[in-house]
Scaffold this motif. Sequence first.
Motif, PDB file in Angstrom:
ATOM      1  N   VAL A   1      36.431  32.424  40.175  1.00  0.00           N
ATOM      2  CA  VAL A   1      35.911  32.438  41.549  1.00  0.00           C
ATOM      3  C   VAL A   1      35.265  33.791  41.811  1.00  0.00           C
ATOM      4  O   VAL A   1      35.861  34.844  41.529  1.00  0.00           O
ATOM      5  CB  VAL A   1      37.039  32.181  42.567  1.00  0.00           C
TER       6      VAL A   1
ATOM      7  N   ASP B   1      33.381  35.987  44.844  1.00  0.00           N
ATOM      8  CA  ASP B   1      33.172  36.055  46.299  1.00  0.00           C
ATOM      9  C   ASP B   1      31.757  36.558  46.590  1.00  0.00           C
ATOM     10  O   ASP B   1      31.554  37.672  47.087  1.00  0.00           O
ATOM     11  CB  ASP B   1      34.224  36.976  46.916  1.00  0.00           C
TER      12      ASP B   1
ATOM     13  N   LEU C   1      39.441  33.258  51.381  1.00  0.00           N
ATOM     14  CA  LEU C   1      39.117  32.217  50.398  1.00  0.00           C
ATOM     15  C   LEU C   1      40.332  31.356  50.081  1.00  0.00           C
ATOM     16  O   LEU C   1      40.219  30.155  49.809  1.00  0.00           O
ATOM     17  CB  LEU C   1      38.588  32.849  49.108  1.00  0.00           C
TER      18      LEU C   1
ATOM     19  N   LEU D   1      36.837  25.793  47.620  1.00  0.00           N
ATOM     20  CA  LEU D   1      36.380  27.091  47.120  1.00  0.00           C
ATOM     21  C   LEU D   1      34.864  27.112  46.914  1.00  0.00           C
ATOM     22  O   LEU D   1      34.201  28.113  47.200  1.00  0.00           O
ATOM     23  CB  LEU D   1      37.092  27.423  45.797  1.00  0.00           C
ATOM     24  N   LYS D   2      34.310  26.019  46.418  1.00  0.00           N
ATOM     25  CA  LYS D   2      32.870  25.961  46.174  1.00  0.00           C
ATOM     26  C   LYS D   2      32.066  26.068  47.471  1.00  0.00           C
ATOM     27  O   LYS D   2      30.911  26.500  47.450  1.00  0.00           O
ATOM     28  CB  LYS D   2      32.516  24.662  45.456  1.00  0.00           C
TER      29      LYS D   2
ATOM     30  N   VAL E   1      31.918  29.180  41.853  1.00  0.00           N
ATOM     31  CA  VAL E   1      33.075  28.739  41.062  1.00  0.00           C
ATOM     32  C   VAL E   1      32.599  28.252  39.692  1.00  0.00           C
ATOM     33  O   VAL E   1      31.648  27.465  39.605  1.00  0.00           O
ATOM     34  CB  VAL E   1      33.848  27.613  41.784  1.00  0.00           C
TER      35      VAL E   1
END
Length: 377
Positions: free
Chosen positions: A60, A62, A84, A228-229, A234
């Motif tokens: 992941v 950011d 997140l 998350l995407k 990701v």
Amino acid sequence: MNTLKLAFISLGKKILILVLIILELTALFMTEIYMINALEERSILNAPYSKLLNENCFVVYDSKYIQKIMENQKLTMTESHNELLKDLKGDYQVYDTMHVNTDLYHIVSVNDDIYKALKLPLSSGSYGTEKNSAVASKTVPKGNLAVQTADGSLELNICGTLTENTYIPSTSSYNIDMTINDLYFPTYIDNLIITNRSAIKGFEDQFTCNIGFLIVFKSDIEENVNLLKSKADVLDGPTFAENTRKALNDDLRNFLPLLCCLILIVIIGIVCVSLTIFNENRYSNGVLWLCGYSKARILAVHAQSIIILPIISLIVSALAILIFKLINSEFVTNIRFTLPCFASALITCFFLLIVSMAVPMIKTAGKSPVEYLGRSK
């Protein structure tokens, strides 16, 4: 001693050709050493992460952090990470990297499991097993160390010393083709310390997270990944692992053709030299044979005259690499003389000796001294 003396005498007749063969062998050994070190380096960097990269693991990044800073100037990287993660469900484990600069030290902290699996070369000591264990650059003395922070004194136990050319664990880069190499930053920093997460417990507020991290889910995988995407970039673990494998294969494809060409050239050269020397020593060998030398001893003299060439070449290779290191050449920055390097050199020497002895053994097989000299039909 007499056998070795005869070997040197037989070599002295073709100095120019021998110099060329030594140069070819030197190039071969240097290429082998470079390739083995490159492969070992890959293995060293892969070790802490290779078991994590499965279908439950994701990288992941950011990427929206800068935008979030512009919207909220007080937002820290840790707070951004927490944003997140706050809506994720089920069980998961985050593998991130944290760092802090104090007045004297640059401290990097990784998860305990990652620290336990680190294989970065040490010039002395070990990684240690205590919860406050750490390794550091040579400017940091081994033993107990108190690092002063705004939250008090951080107690570390420096168990090992990193080599001068090393890597710093990092999760600050991202691309769809990234490999495990991208989880490190190749550099050397004075007063660098690498430690585990347990060692900085209670001092986390003094540390800054890297912009990316790895996360391994135990449940609700699809839902969590989609969430998350929507907030960050990701990359799934299998793709990450495949990128790493492809990078290793690319390295092999670059090295192997060159290595094969060098081996072929060296084989042709050393076989020709072996045959030439043996033919030129035909008469003296026959005389020695008639005077009581066994066939095996004569072949041993010839074998010693041939094996001297790789030995000299190995010495020249080592000296060349040391000279390049002294002038800080990037070509040899991370080259080390490891056990696999020595094993490869020995195997190469043995192989070249066998190849070079094939023709002389055939020429003397089943012959008497007179037949060998060509004086009888």
